[in-house]
Scaffold this active site. Structure first.
Site, PDB file in Angstrom:
ATOM      1  N   ASP A  60       0.835  -1.203   0.000  1.00 19.36           N
ATOM      2  CA  ASP A  60       0.000   0.000   0.000  1.00 19.36           C
ATOM      3  C   ASP A  60       0.876   1.262   0.000  1.00 19.36           C
ATOM      4  OD1 ASP A  60      -2.433   1.360   0.082  1.00 19.36           O
ATOM      5  OD2 ASP A  60      -3.233   0.147   1.720  1.00 19.36           O
ATOM      6  N   ASP A 120     -10.129   3.510  -3.538  1.00 18.44           N
ATOM      7  CA  ASP A 120     -10.831   2.296  -3.096  1.00 18.44           C
ATOM      8  C   ASP A 120     -12.249   2.221  -3.668  1.00 18.44           C
ATOM      9  OD1 ASP A 120      -8.555   1.918  -1.673  1.00 18.44           O
ATOM     10  OD2 ASP A 120      -9.510   1.859   0.295  1.00 18.44           O
ATOM     11  N   GLU A 179      -0.998   2.027  -5.023  1.00 19.52           N
ATOM     12  CA  GLU A 179      -0.857   3.462  -4.743  1.00 19.52           C
ATOM     13  C   GLU A 179      -1.984   4.263  -5.407  1.00 19.52           C
ATOM     14  OE1 GLU A 179      -0.574   3.990  -8.122  1.00 19.52           O
ATOM     15  OE2 GLU A 179       0.782   5.686  -7.717  1.00 19.52           O
ATOM     16  N   TRP A 180      -3.083   3.547  -5.718  1.00 21.23           N
ATOM     17  CA  TRP A 180      -4.369   4.149  -6.091  1.00 21.23           C
ATOM     18  C   TRP A 180      -4.311   4.962  -7.396  1.00 21.23           C
ATOM     19  CZ3 TRP A 180      -2.559   6.562  -1.200  1.00 21.23           C
ATOM     20  CH2 TRP A 180      -2.581   5.643  -0.146  1.00 21.23           C
ATOM     21  N   GLY A 181      -3.288   4.698  -8.227  1.00 16.54           N
ATOM     22  CA  GLY A 181      -3.175   5.449  -9.476  1.00 16.54           C
ATOM     23  C   GLY A 181      -2.664   6.863  -9.282  1.00 16.54           C
TER      24      GLY A 181
HETATM   25  C1  GLA Z   1      -6.016   1.258   1.451  1.00 18.07           C
HETATM   26  C2  GLA Z   1      -6.109   0.267   0.281  1.00 18.07           C
HETATM   27  C3  GLA Z   1      -7.193  -0.750   0.562  1.00 18.07           C
HETATM   28  C4  GLA Z   1      -6.896  -1.477   1.861  1.00 18.07           C
HETATM   29  C5  GLA Z   1      -6.746  -0.478   2.994  1.00 18.07           C
HETATM   30  C6  GLA Z   1      -6.259  -1.142   4.269  1.00 18.07           C
HETATM   31  O1  GLA Z   1      -7.158   2.030   1.546  1.00 18.07           O
HETATM   32  O2  GLA Z   1      -6.351   0.946  -0.915  1.00 18.07           O
HETATM   33  O3  GLA Z   1      -7.303  -1.670  -0.501  1.00 18.07           O
HETATM   34  O4  GLA Z   1      -5.726  -2.230   1.704  1.00 18.07           O
HETATM   35  O5  GLA Z   1      -5.808   0.549   2.665  1.00 18.07           O
HETATM   36  O6  GLA Z   1      -6.045  -0.234   5.290  1.00 18.07           O
END
Ligand code: GLA
Length: 392
Positions: free
Chosen positions: A156, A211, A189-191
């Site tokens: 993450d 997410d 890293e969510w893009g």
């Molecule tokens: C972030 C990630 C999720 C999950 C949470 C856990 O938000 O994007 O997929 O792993 O952390 O805390």
């Protein structure tokens, strides 16, 4: 939202998408893993921090008993909150109340079921839930995970302010390679640092979005963002629009069928995120639909795209397949049923006639010459596989 492509561009684009991507040779270096999108289960979407070895064992049992393992789901991934501290030598320590036998014993259990174990960490100083992160411990954590028998690591990006994502993810990937065990590396890293530009060759999958939540609009946002980066995906490295919400209760079964179909069109990793121990027969049937899984896992390894025609709420998504055919999702994003028509000459197909199979009804629809039309329910999808019968 406006479709990203015009129909004029579709045929050449489909042709170029049928070619192996430039990055696939590099991606082959990552132990040759993930030649098709990884499949498995992850604890986060349903359980959050409420993880334990009992949950993981029962989930592994249910993945086998439900037929999910035989349908391709392989990795059982423990997300955040399994870890509580580092010991005096700096080794990560699992929560002993929740994992009394430790991670190694859990990996042994999961392996005995014919499955792989996945685990979670964070490239920064702490995880998103404040547990110890891997920053400064890359070599040690990679060796620890390998010694425990871990087969999949999700890393993450919380508590990483000011840090350079390509540098840190490459550092951990190299540490994993030195640890010597073939491990799937999932970048999360969510893009936010354009991973589609640098993650091929570093990870086997990389998140493209924030997410997902268990709602129809959230699923569509992740679809639309991920669709922008089709060219980055290919055997060995995949765009990841986040884990599945199928069966978690916030969408209708029709919406979940659409969600699962669209992830298959995107060649997305299929990581179930529900409680598989108590899922309904309908949820199980969605997650184990082999016709749809075959679209996702097609060995050509091409991410599908949105065709740029028709009203924005009535969409046609197309994915080229190894046999020269196409998977086509007719997606109705509106709140009323709609007739949607796919014209074969715009799908890059060179054939006088094609066979059409409906992948949710499991029914052959017969031979068609120039187009296929279906009535698609509101917030729903009709997913077909189109196979050329005669070449032009
Ligand atoms: C972030 C990630 C999720 C999950 C949470 C856990 O938000 O994007 O997929 O792993 O952390 O805390």
């Amino acid at each position: 939202m406006r479709p990203p492509f015009t129909s004029r561009l579709i045929a050449p684009l489909l042709f170029s998408l049928s070619m192996p991507s430039a990055s696939s040779a590099v991606q082959g270096a990552l132990h040759g893993l993930a030649r098709t999108p990884p499949m498995g289960w992850n604890s986060w979407n349903h359980f959050g921090c409420d993880v334990s070895e009992q949950l993981v064992r029962e989930t592994a049992d249910a993945i086998v008993a439900s037929g999910m393992r035989d349908a391709g789901y392989h990795y059982v991934v423990i997300d955040d909150c399994w870890e509580v501290a580092r010991d005096s030598s700096g080794t990560l320590v699992a929560d002993s109340g929740r994992f009394p036998h430790g991670i190694k014993a859990l990996a042994d259990y999961v392996h005995a079921k014919g499955l792989g174990l996945g685990i979670y960490t964070d490239a920064g100083s702490n995880t998103c839930q404040g547990r110890p992160g891997t920053l400064g411990h890359e070599e040690q954590d990679a060796r620890t995970f390998a010694a425990w028998g871990v087969d999949y690591v999700k890393e993450d990006w919380c508590h990483a302010k000011g840090l350079d994502a390509p540098t840190l993810y490459r550092r951990f990937r190299e540490a994993l390679e030195r640890a010597g065990r073939p491990i799937i590396f999932s970048l999360c890293e969510w893009g936010s640092n354009q991973p589609w530009e640098w993650a091929p060759g570093i990870g086997h999958l990389w998140r493209t979005t924030g997410d997902i939540s268990d709602k129809w609009p959230s699923m569509l946002v992740n679809l639309d963002v991920t669709a922008q980066h089709a060219r980055a995906a290919g055997p060995g490295g995949w765009n990841d629009p986040d884990m599945l919400e199928v069966g978690n209760g916030g969408m209708t079964d029709g919406e979940y069928r659409a969600h699962f179909s669209l992830w298959a069109i995107l060649a997305a990793p299929l990581i179930a995120g529900n409680d598989v121990r108590s899922m309904s027969a309908t949820t199980r049937d969605i997650l184990t639909n082999r016709d749809v899984i075959a679209v996702d896992q097609d060995s050509l390894g091409v991410q599908g795209i949105l065709m740029g025609e028709g009203p924005p709420e009535h969409q046609i998504w197309v994915k080229p397949l190894k046999d020269g055919g196409r998977a086509v999702a007719l997606l109705n994003r509106s709140s009323a049923p709609a007739k949607i028509t796919a014209h074969f000459n715009r799908l890059g197909l060179r054939a006088d006639s094609v066979r059409v199979r409906d992948l949710w009804d499991h029914a052959d629809r017969g031979a068609f010459g120039s187009q296929y039309q279906a009535t698609v329910p509101a917030h729903g999808v009709v997913l077909v596989r189109i196979t050329p019968m005669a070449s032009r």
